[in-house]
Design a protein around this motif. Structure first.
Motif, PDB file in Angstrom:
ATOM      1  N   THR A  50       0.810  -1.218   0.000  1.00  0.00           N
ATOM      2  CA  THR A  50       0.000   0.000   0.000  1.00  0.00           C
ATOM      3  C   THR A  50       0.844   1.268   0.000  1.00  0.00           C
ATOM      4  N   GLY A  51       2.101   1.196   0.431  1.00  0.00           N
ATOM      5  CA  GLY A  51       2.964   2.375   0.408  1.00  0.00           C
ATOM      6  C   GLY A  51       2.385   3.524   1.208  1.00  0.00           C
ATOM      7  N   ASP A  52       2.291   4.698   0.557  1.00  0.00           N
ATOM      8  CA  ASP A  52       1.820   5.889   1.269  1.00  0.00           C
ATOM      9  C   ASP A  52       0.308   6.088   1.168  1.00  0.00           C
ATOM     10  N   SER A  53      -0.420   5.028   0.780  1.00  0.00           N
ATOM     11  CA  SER A  53      -1.872   5.146   0.591  1.00  0.00           C
ATOM     12  C   SER A  53      -2.618   4.100   1.402  1.00  0.00           C
ATOM     13  N   GLU A  54      -3.852   4.435   1.760  1.00  0.00           N
ATOM     14  CA  GLU A  54      -4.773   3.461   2.337  1.00  0.00           C
ATOM     15  C   GLU A  54      -5.634   2.905   1.208  1.00  0.00           C
ATOM     16  N   THR A  86     -21.512  -5.637  -1.209  1.00  0.00           N
ATOM     17  CA  THR A  86     -20.507  -6.645  -0.917  1.00  0.00           C
ATOM     18  C   THR A  86     -19.800  -6.339   0.401  1.00  0.00           C
ATOM     19  N   ASP A  87     -19.181  -7.345   0.968  1.00  0.00           N
ATOM     20  CA  ASP A  87     -18.251  -7.104   2.053  1.00  0.00           C
ATOM     21  C   ASP A  87     -16.939  -6.614   1.456  1.00  0.00           C
ATOM     22  N   PHE A  88     -16.018  -6.143   2.294  1.00  0.00           N
ATOM     23  CA  PHE A  88     -14.772  -5.559   1.796  1.00  0.00           C
ATOM     24  C   PHE A  88     -13.730  -5.572   2.907  1.00  0.00           C
ATOM     25  N   ALA A  89     -12.502  -5.243   2.562  1.00  0.00           N
ATOM     26  CA  ALA A  89     -11.421  -5.152   3.544  1.00  0.00           C
ATOM     27  C   ALA A  89     -10.758  -3.784   3.430  1.00  0.00           C
ATOM     28  N   TYR A  90     -10.329  -3.260   4.567  1.00  0.00           N
ATOM     29  CA  TYR A  90      -9.580  -1.999   4.630  1.00  0.00           C
ATOM     30  C   TYR A  90      -8.128  -2.296   4.949  1.00  0.00           C
ATOM     31  N   LEU A  91      -7.210  -1.662   4.195  1.00  0.00           N
ATOM     32  CA  LEU A  91      -5.778  -1.815   4.405  1.00  0.00           C
ATOM     33  C   LEU A  91      -5.151  -0.450   4.650  1.00  0.00           C
ATOM     34  N   PRO A  92      -4.469  -0.254   5.773  1.00  0.00           N
ATOM     35  CA  PRO A  92      -3.845   1.048   6.036  1.00  0.00           C
ATOM     36  C   PRO A  92      -2.569   1.235   5.220  1.00  0.00           C
TER      37      PRO A  92
END
Length: 293
Positions: A50-54, A86-92
């Motif tokens: 993800t680097g500098d992005s969420e 839909t369901d989903f996932a969050y990545l920091p």
């Protein structure tokens, strides 16, 4: 007006490496918003830094497993964008994740550059996604509010999707969010990613126009897989041709310290909202499947 401007990215013109679509802040010429569309064949996996992005991992079609920092999220996904939320996932930011799919599918990876951290990786339940019916009559549309203030916490990222029955207009009245005016308007870059029903024959139209001080002029015929970038200006309507339902994924982010979605209607057309009270919501909404959530 042109559907071939730098702001309209037809399907197949903006992919790179494993992605069907790759929009970064650098490629868009702005500071924050990004979107990738990833197709995985059965049994395939993709490593995402993800680097500098969420990021969100948001299934368009199919299911997947997201593994990050020893945590596993099983996303049940959906059979298609018109079938259900839909369901989903969050990545920091500064995360490493593996996205794998036993049966294959297509996955949207909306992103926002952010200097802030602290949000944990986590799972977003389909049952917790607020589904809103907006407008009335020929302006009726459905909005699935995945990652907005009050629906899901993030640093900068704002994500929703809009489903418009064939023949209807959405993103209307035209509106903008390109100035920081506390309590009135947010400064947000926006990406529209489209899918259209109709086995490849479906189409719609997207309008974007600016002001004398900040001109932009786009009238794009859009088909499944097309993308429109909106750095500034009034945007709307998004028009679904009769017989063809229209889907678009909205990705927004901006420089503001407060994560907010505040819009300003074009004063020439804002009066249209006052007509909705005398009209019913289109009885084709909500789309089939959402009643079973």
């Amino acid at each position: 007006m042109s559907g071939t401007s730098k702001y309209h990215l037809p399907k197949g013109t903006s992919g790179d490496g494993p992605y069907d679509l790759l929009v970064t802040p650098e490629s868009a010429g702005w500071g924050y918003s990004g979107l990738r569309i990833l197709t995985l064949k059965p049994g395939e996996a993709h490593a995402l830094s993800t680097g500098d992005s969420e990021f969100l991992v948001l299934p368009l079609t199919g299911s997947c497993t997201v593994t990050t920092d020893g945590t596993v999220f099983e996303l049940a996904g959906r059979t298609g964008v018109f079938a259900s939320a839909t369901d989903f996932a969050y990545l920091p930011r500064e995360s490493e994740a593996l996205i794998s799919s036993a049966h294959g599918g297509r996955f949207a990876l909306p992103s926002a550059r952010t200097e802030r951290g602290g949000q944990p990786a986590r799972y977003g339940r389909k049952e917790d996604v607020p589904v809103e019916l907006r407008g009335a009559g020929a302006c009726s549309r459905q909005v699935n509010n995945y990652c907005l203030p009050g629906t899901f916490e993030a640093e900068q990222l704002l994500v929703c999707e809009v489903l418009t029955p064939g023949g209807n207009w959405s993103s209307y009245p035209p509106h903008k969010h390109d100035e920081a005016r506390p309590g009135q308007e947010s400064e947000l870059e926006e990406i529209y990613y489209f899918e259209v029903s109709g086995d490849g024959n479906g189409f719609g139209y997207q309008r974007v126009y600016g002001t004398p001080e900040r001109p932009i002029d786009v009238l794009a015929e859009i088909r499944s897989g097309d993308t429109v970038l909106i750095p500034h200006g009034w945007h709307g309507p998004s028009i679904a041709a009769p017989g063809y339902d229209l889907y678009y994924l909205n990705v927004m982010a901006g420089a503001g310290k407060d994560r907010a979605w505040l819009i300003c209607d074009d004063p020439a057309h804002g009066w249209v909202r006052t007509t909705w009270d005398a009209q019913d919501v289109d009885d084709r909404l909500p789309f089939e499947g959402l009643n079973d959530r």
